[in-house]
Write a protein that holds these residues in place. Structure first.
Motif, short mmCIF file in Angstrom:
data_model
loop_
_atom_site.label_atom_id
_atom_site.label_comp_id
_atom_site.label_asym_id
_atom_site.label_seq_id
_atom_site.Cartn_x
_atom_site.Cartn_y
_atom_site.Cartn_z
N THR A 63 13.53 -0.54 37.18
CA THR A 63 11.89 -0.81 37.51
C THR A 63 11.96 -2.84 37.29
O THR A 63 13.80 -3.23 37.28
N SER A 64 11.45 -3.41 38.44
CA SER A 64 10.27 -4.31 38.40
C SER A 64 10.63 -4.75 37.37
O SER A 64 10.08 -4.80 36.54
N ASN A 65 10.41 -7.19 37.07
CA ASN A 65 10.05 -7.36 36.52
C ASN A 65 8.60 -7.09 36.89
O ASN A 65 7.85 -7.11 38.65
N ASN A 66 8.12 -7.84 35.89
CA ASN A 66 6.19 -7.44 35.80
C ASN A 66 5.36 -5.74 36.74
O ASN A 66 4.36 -6.28 36.93
N CYS A 67 6.08 -4.99 36.67
CA CYS A 67 5.74 -3.62 37.00
C CYS A 67 4.64 -3.17 36.10
O CYS A 67 4.72 -4.20 34.23
N ASN A 68 3.66 -1.95 36.32
CA ASN A 68 2.91 -1.46 35.31
C ASN A 68 2.72 -0.29 35.58
O ASN A 68 2.79 -0.23 36.82
N ILE A 69 2.48 0.71 35.19
CA ILE A 69 1.78 2.28 35.13
C ILE A 69 0.51 2.19 34.61
O ILE A 69 0.58 1.90 33.42
N ILE A 70 -0.52 2.37 35.68
CA ILE A 70 -2.25 2.14 35.54
C ILE A 70 -2.28 3.25 35.76
O ILE A 70 -2.58 4.18 35.78
N LEU A 71 -3.22 3.61 34.20
CA LEU A 71 -4.26 5.03 34.29
C LEU A 71 -5.22 4.79 34.68
O LEU A 71 -6.20 4.10 33.95
N ILE A 72 -5.38 5.31 34.97
CA ILE A 72 -7.33 5.51 36.05
C ILE A 72 -7.87 7.05 35.75
O ILE A 72 -6.95 7.95 35.50
N ASN A 73 -9.40 7.79 35.74
CA ASN A 73 -9.73 8.42 35.79
C ASN A 73 -10.11 9.36 34.74
O ASN A 73 -9.32 10.72 34.84
N GLY A 74 -8.92 9.48 33.30
CA GLY A 74 -8.67 10.13 32.34
C GLY A 74 -7.00 10.32 32.00
O GLY A 74 -7.21 11.24 31.53
N ALA A 75 -6.42 9.50 33.02
CA ALA A 75 -5.05 9.75 32.43
C ALA A 75 -4.79 9.15 31.56
O ALA A 75 -5.20 7.98 31.11
#
Length: 255
Positions: free
Chosen positions: A135-147
């Motif tokens: 991964t790069s720096n400052n990456c994110n796994i964003i969860l929406i709609n019930g994830a």
């Protein structure tokens, strides 16, 4: 008409308190905080980690609990490896992608995450990566709609490197090693044969993976069922991590 259905009930794990599992050693520097238990087997070293100080949990190294956890991890790793992908992505970078639940494989052996990955919707996400995830720096796994982080799995054939300032939701299972360079992990870091190395201040918080049900059918219709999450417990010795693969097709009414 009643379909002939084959159902696999798969409990990937019930790791209510495992934040880290490593084969050789766990090393931490900086102001690292771990919420959950740490397992090392067959290795027994954990420089930079102290139970009750920066580990809010139990450190098990080269004991019977560690041996059982390591065996369970091996079973889980193989169970996930046997899942058949239903989508193959022609990309080398998960950054800026919006994905729905599924079992994903890739044309490329090495996959990057540069930026944000958005997971949209409740369900299981399995990412089957042949060699490495970087991964790069400052990456994110964003969860929406019930994830949910408790249903996300990164299954990696070799090593994983997570950059500074990242927030990773889900469970990272690597065959060899995992390196975290100052990130927040909500799930777990599981290195089957190698080390887990935390080189800067990080926070690792253990979650409990959910049970899910795979279903296949021999006709045009599909019957499927789902199971609720296992109940949680905070005592490691009371929840051996269970791997269940039960074929129920023989119980179905013949077509």
């Amino acid at each position: 008409m009643i379909n002939c259905v084959s159902t696999q009930i798969i409990s990937i794990s019930n790791l209510t308190s495992y934040a880290i599992i490593a084969g050789t050693t766990v090393t931490a520097t900086g102001n690292t905080s771990i919420v959950g238990d740490v397992i090392i087997y067959p290795g027994n070293t954990h420089p930079g980690l102290t139970q009750g100080t920066n580990v809010n949990g139990i450190i098990h190294s080269a004991n019977t609990i560690a041996s059982a956890a390591k065996n369970d991890l091996s079973n889980a790793y193989n169970q996930i490896a046997n899942r058949i992908a239903n989508q193959t992505l022609p990309i080398v970078d998960l950054g800026n992608q919006i994905l729905v639940p599924g079992i994903y494989s890739f044309f490329s052996d090495l996959i990057n995450l540069n930026g944000n990955l958005t997971l949209n919707g409740a369900g299981v996400y399995l990412f089957k990566i042949t060699t490495a995830l970087i991964t790069s720096n400052n990456c994110n796994i964003i969860l929406i709609n019930g994830a949910s982080a408790s249903t996300i799995y990164f299954h990696v054939g070799s090593s994983v490197t997570i950059g500074t300032g990242c927030t990773v939701n889900g469970f990272v299972l690597a065959r060899t090693s995992i390196t975290v360079n100052g990130a927040s992990i909500n799930g777990g870091l599981f290195a089957l044969n190698g080390a887990v190395t935390i080189t800067q201040s990080s926070r690792i918080t253990a979650l409990t993976p959910h049970i899910y049900t795979d279903v296949t059918t021999t006709s045009s219709g599909i019957i499927y069922s789902s199971l609720p999450p296992r109940s949680s417990t905070t005592t490691v010795s009371k929840h051996p991590y269970m791997i269940i693969a039960i074929l129920l097709c023989s119980l179905a009414i013949p077509c």
